[in-house]
Design a protein around this motif. Structure first.
Motif, PDB file in Angstrom:
ATOM      1  N   ASN A 144      88.616  51.002 -44.202  1.00 50.99           N
ATOM      2  CA  ASN A 144      89.989  51.368 -43.881  1.00 50.99           C
ATOM      3  C   ASN A 144      90.273  51.068 -42.420  1.00 50.99           C
ATOM      4  N   PRO A 145      91.167  50.125 -42.110  1.00 53.87           N
ATOM      5  CA  PRO A 145      91.430  49.789 -40.719  1.00 53.87           C
ATOM      6  C   PRO A 145      91.942  50.962 -39.906  1.00 53.87           C
ATOM      7  N   THR A 146      92.559  51.940 -40.537  1.00 56.04           N
ATOM      8  CA  THR A 146      93.080  53.064 -39.779  1.00 56.04           C
ATOM      9  C   THR A 146      91.973  53.972 -39.275  1.00 56.04           C
ATOM     10  N   ASP A 147      90.769  53.821 -39.823  1.00 49.31           N
ATOM     11  CA  ASP A 147      89.655  54.649 -39.386  1.00 49.31           C
ATOM     12  C   ASP A 147      89.033  54.143 -38.097  1.00 49.31           C
ATOM     13  N   ILE A 148      89.439  52.957 -37.642  1.00 53.93           N
ATOM     14  CA  ILE A 148      88.858  52.356 -36.453  1.00 53.93           C
ATOM     15  C   ILE A 148      89.946  52.217 -35.400  1.00 53.93           C
ATOM     16  N   SER A 149      89.637  52.622 -34.209  1.00 48.61           N
ATOM     17  CA  SER A 149      90.619  52.545 -33.139  1.00 48.61           C
ATOM     18  C   SER A 149      90.801  51.110 -32.689  1.00 48.61           C
ATOM     19  N   PRO A 150      91.897  50.809 -31.975  1.00 53.36           N
ATOM     20  CA  PRO A 150      92.096  49.442 -31.497  1.00 53.36           C
ATOM     21  C   PRO A 150      90.943  48.932 -30.638  1.00 53.36           C
ATOM     22  N   MET A 151      90.311  49.832 -29.860  1.00 50.75           N
ATOM     23  CA  MET A 151      89.216  49.394 -29.008  1.00 50.75           C
ATOM     24  C   MET A 151      88.049  48.906 -29.843  1.00 50.75           C
ATOM     25  N   SER A 152      87.714  49.615 -30.890  1.00 54.76           N
ATOM     26  CA  SER A 152      86.562  49.235 -31.696  1.00 54.76           C
ATOM     27  C   SER A 152      86.838  47.987 -32.511  1.00 54.76           C
ATOM     28  N   VAL A 153      88.085  47.740 -32.897  1.00 52.24           N
ATOM     29  CA  VAL A 153      88.416  46.547 -33.671  1.00 52.24           C
ATOM     30  C   VAL A 153      88.177  45.292 -32.830  1.00 52.24           C
ATOM     31  N   GLN A 154      88.441  45.346 -31.543  1.00 51.12           N
ATOM     32  CA  GLN A 154      88.298  44.199 -30.673  1.00 51.12           C
ATOM     33  C   GLN A 154      86.883  44.073 -30.113  1.00 51.12           C
ATOM     34  N   ARG A 155      86.006  44.967 -30.467  1.00 50.60           N
ATOM     35  CA  ARG A 155      84.672  44.998 -29.863  1.00 50.60           C
ATOM     36  C   ARG A 155      83.735  44.035 -30.571  1.00 50.60           C
ATOM     37  N   ASP A 156      83.051  43.180 -29.796  1.00 51.24           N
ATOM     38  CA  ASP A 156      82.062  42.280 -30.352  1.00 51.24           C
ATOM     39  C   ASP A 156      80.928  42.169 -29.342  1.00 51.24           C
ATOM     40  N   PHE A 157      79.732  42.517 -29.759  1.00 49.34           N
ATOM     41  CA  PHE A 157      78.605  42.521 -28.840  1.00 49.34           C
ATOM     42  C   PHE A 157      78.046  41.123 -28.602  1.00 49.34           C
ATOM     43  N   GLY A 158      78.343  40.160 -29.489  1.00 46.89           N
ATOM     44  CA  GLY A 158      77.750  38.845 -29.363  1.00 46.89           C
ATOM     45  C   GLY A 158      76.282  38.863 -29.770  1.00 46.89           C
ATOM     46  N   PHE A 159      75.601  37.754 -29.523  1.00 46.75           N
ATOM     47  CA  PHE A 159      74.194  37.658 -29.907  1.00 46.75           C
ATOM     48  C   PHE A 159      73.311  38.178 -28.797  1.00 46.75           C
ATOM     49  N   TYR A 181      65.991  42.683 -36.950  1.00 45.38           N
ATOM     50  CA  TYR A 181      65.659  42.478 -35.537  1.00 45.38           C
ATOM     51  C   TYR A 181      66.249  43.548 -34.624  1.00 45.38           C
ATOM     52  N   HIS A 182      67.064  44.443 -35.165  1.00 41.46           N
ATOM     53  CA  HIS A 182      67.695  45.513 -34.377  1.00 41.46           C
ATOM     54  C   HIS A 182      68.560  44.934 -33.255  1.00 41.46           C
ATOM     55  N   ILE A 183      69.442  44.018 -33.654  1.00 38.99           N
ATOM     56  CA  ILE A 183      70.398  43.426 -32.726  1.00 38.99           C
ATOM     57  C   ILE A 183      71.797  43.590 -33.314  1.00 38.99           C
ATOM     58  N   PRO A 184      72.855  43.431 -32.534  1.00 39.93           N
ATOM     59  CA  PRO A 184      74.210  43.601 -33.075  1.00 39.93           C
ATOM     60  C   PRO A 184      74.507  42.580 -34.167  1.00 39.93           C
ATOM     61  N   CYS A 185      75.132  43.027 -35.214  1.00 43.24           N
ATOM     62  CA  CYS A 185      75.559  42.131 -36.280  1.00 43.24           C
ATOM     63  C   CYS A 185      76.848  41.413 -35.866  1.00 43.24           C
ATOM     64  N   PRO A 186      77.098  40.211 -36.387  1.00 40.03           N
ATOM     65  CA  PRO A 186      78.348  39.504 -36.066  1.00 40.03           C
ATOM     66  C   PRO A 186      79.556  40.317 -36.501  1.00 40.03           C
ATOM     67  N   PHE A 187      80.623  40.187 -35.741  1.00 40.96           N
ATOM     68  CA  PHE A 187      81.820  40.989 -35.971  1.00 40.96           C
ATOM     69  C   PHE A 187      82.891  40.144 -36.649  1.00 40.96           C
ATOM     70  N   GLN A 188      83.398  40.615 -37.797  1.00 39.35           N
ATOM     71  CA  GLN A 188      84.468  39.949 -38.538  1.00 39.35           C
ATOM     72  C   GLN A 188      84.095  38.495 -38.854  1.00 39.35           C
ATOM     73  N   VAL A 189      83.009  38.322 -39.602  1.00 42.68           N
ATOM     74  CA  VAL A 189      82.561  36.990 -40.003  1.00 42.68           C
ATOM     75  C   VAL A 189      83.526  36.436 -41.046  1.00 42.68           C
TER      76      VAL A 189
END
Length: 545
Positions: free
Chosen positions: A175-190, A488-496
């Motif tokens: 549900n997109p409403t469960d995530i704030s705008p900050m978290s939607v734009q967040r991507d940790f990268g590789f 590997y315990h690393i960030p997963c890709p965001f919005q693949v």
């Protein structure tokens, strides 16, 4: 003298209870706060910087003695280490010291040093916690001339009732409403996993991250698939090695037989003989050269060899790349000699006078490219074939050191070849020749056409495989990270948006065509005359014995 500030000091609490404070006291507190921030910065500098997506101890002094003691970086505000976060928190030190709100310290720490929870979940402060901290400290912030930063605007945080930071699952929330705008734009990268970290100053790089190397033997295929591919490449390399070696030895038996414009075929065969030999050595060596051995004591898995620090890998790369490029250049020179013989009607002696120039180009240009790759440290181990080459993981090197030279050679060669064939056909149609000479010219044109097709089809297939790989490499890498990120315990890709895995058949076709491109030389030397020469040579050897 080092000044330490106790956030729970009763003296500070008593000062805070006063309705009216002397201005000198505010200046003193501001001075002490600055000293305290210096201490925080020094303390943050000593905190261990992160290298993988794992929890690390909270090093910020302001965030000590909280219900949690582990955080991760980058935080929600893109601070990549705790030192940067400490510097950004400096304006809030006077308010925290004066305890203007019991929620301020919790809010700031939840934002600048978020709690490290279970993998895939990002800790975020609640909106109510932000509102309470901002409301209680608003007047005191105006007194100190501190503005509430836009990055901490309360509307950016989720609406929750807990006084503890809310955890938002970025991987499974539907549900997109469960995530704030900050978290939607967040991507940790590789982030480079700990198992794939390499020593500094070796020039290793993987997915744009330095001091990191791909897993070995291959990041896309399983061991049974790699075993089949290894034996497949080994068998094909033996066949190609036998064919090209036969062509080269036929030339050595009678050097005067192959003159220009046919002579480049022999050097072309010699180049692909060396290419086949390197792939055969890769088959025998398996992973011993293309991979770095695992190190259990350092928690390091087997990784792909990169750079020139591995002498065996460097040697295999130099031989393979140099002779691959040289074989392609010799084919271009072959088309040049055919062009000179067909259009301006040069004889063998006239073409042979340019032999020094031909050798300079054929060996000099690949040599320059090889030296450039060594200088740029672009050598990469190939976990599939066991050799070392270029462009296996670096798309830029693939584009400029493989695709560009091969495409240029094909374009030049095809243009000269077509021009020569058209000129020969015009001679056959316009100039009356005896039937015997007419038949010889037709046979020569057929041999040129068949040889060129047998060379161009494999080479164009190899180029097509490289182009396909170049186009989908980023998708394959993103898919691999998405599938292995939790392991590997690393960030997963965001919005693949697209996922895809490479097909083993693509790689098998690429290696097959890289090797069989040398076999057409047998077509040119194979004749009754060759059989007679070998029979005569073997007969002479037996008589000498």
């Amino acid at each position: 003298m080092r000044v330490r500030w106790d956030y729970t000091s009763p003296a500070i609490a008593d000062v805070h209870r006063e309705r009216v404070m002397p201005r000198s006291l505010f200046l003193l507190l501001l001075f002490l706060s600055s000293l305290c921030s210096t201490c925080l910065s020094i303390h943050a500098e000593t905190a261990e910087s992160h290298s993988t997506f794992t929890c690390e101890p909270v090093g910020l002094r302001m965030c000590q003695d909280l219900p949690y003691n582990a955080t991760f970086m980058p935080n929600l505000l893109n601070h990549y280490d705790q030192q940067t976060a400490a510097l950004s928190m400096e304006p809030f030190h006077p308010m925290v010291n004066l305890q203007c709100s019991e929620d301020l310290r919790m809010f700031l720490c939840a934002l600048y040093a978020p709690v490290c929870m279970e993998y895939g979940r990002v800790s975020m402060p609640c909106r109510a916690l932000c509102h309470r901290a901002k409301r209680d400290c608003h007047k005191l912030m105006e007194m100190f001339g501190v503005a509430w930063p836009d990055e901490t605007e309360c509307s950016r945080f989720p609406d929750c009732d807990e006084s503890y930071p809310r955890a938002v699952d970025l991987q499974t929330s539907a549900n997109p409403t469960d995530i704030s705008p900050m978290s939607v734009q967040r991507d940790f990268g590789f982030w480079c996993p700990r198992k794939l970290k390499m020593e500094p100053d070796l020039g290793y790089s993987f997915l744009g991250v330095r001091e990191c190397s791909p897993p070995c033997p291959n990041m896309y295929f399983q061991r049974p698939e790699l075993t089949f591919a290894r034996y497949f490449i080994g068998v094909v390399s033996i066949v190609c090695l036998s064919a090209t070696l036969f062509s080269f030895l036929t030339f050595l038996i009678d050097v005067t037989r192959f003159r220009y414009p046919e002579r480049p075929i022999i050097f072309y065969a010699a180049c692909y003989m060396m290419v086949s030999l390197v792939f055969f050595l890769g088959f025998l060596l398996e992973d011993r050269v293309a991979c770095n051995a695992a190190s259990p004591t350092q928690y390091r898995a087997a990784t792909i060899t990169q750079g020139s620090h591995n002498k065996a890998c460097t040697l295999l790369f130099m031989v393979l790349y140099f002779f691959t490029m040289a074989g392609s250049v010799w084919w271009v020179i072959l088309t040049i000699t055919w062009f000179l013989a067909a259009v301006p009607k040069w004889g063998s002696e006239a073409i042979e006078k340019k032999a020094l120039l031909f050798h300079t180009c054929a060996w000099g240009l690949p040599g320059c490219l090889t030296v450039a790759l060594l200088a740029l440290n672009k050598i990469e181990g190939d976990g599939v074939s066991g050799v070392c080459f270029v462009g296996l993981y670096d798309v830029t090197a693939l584009r400029w050191f493989l695709l560009a030279p091969l495409c240029l050679n094909v374009a030049v060669g095809v243009a000269l070849l077509l021009t020569g064939i058209v000129a020969l056909n015009r001679v056959r149609m316009e100039i009356p020749l005896e039937k015997e000479n007419q038949d010889k010219l037709v046979k020569f044109m057929i041999r040129i056409g068949v040889f060129s097709v047998l060379y161009l089809v494999p080479l164009l297939t190899v180029i097509s495989c490289y182009l396909y790989e170049h186009s989908y490499r980023s998708v394959w890498e993103t898919t691999w990270v998405q599938e292995r990120c939790r392991d590997y315990h690393i960030p997963c890709p965001f919005q693949v948006k697209q996922t895809s895995r490479p097909d083993l058949a693509l790689f098998l076709i690429k290696y097959l065509m890289m090797l069989v491109v040398g076999i057409p030389s047998v077509f040119w030397v194979g004749s009754k005359k060759t059989c007679f020469e070998w029979a005569s040579f073997l007969h002479r050897r037996r008589n000498k014995e």
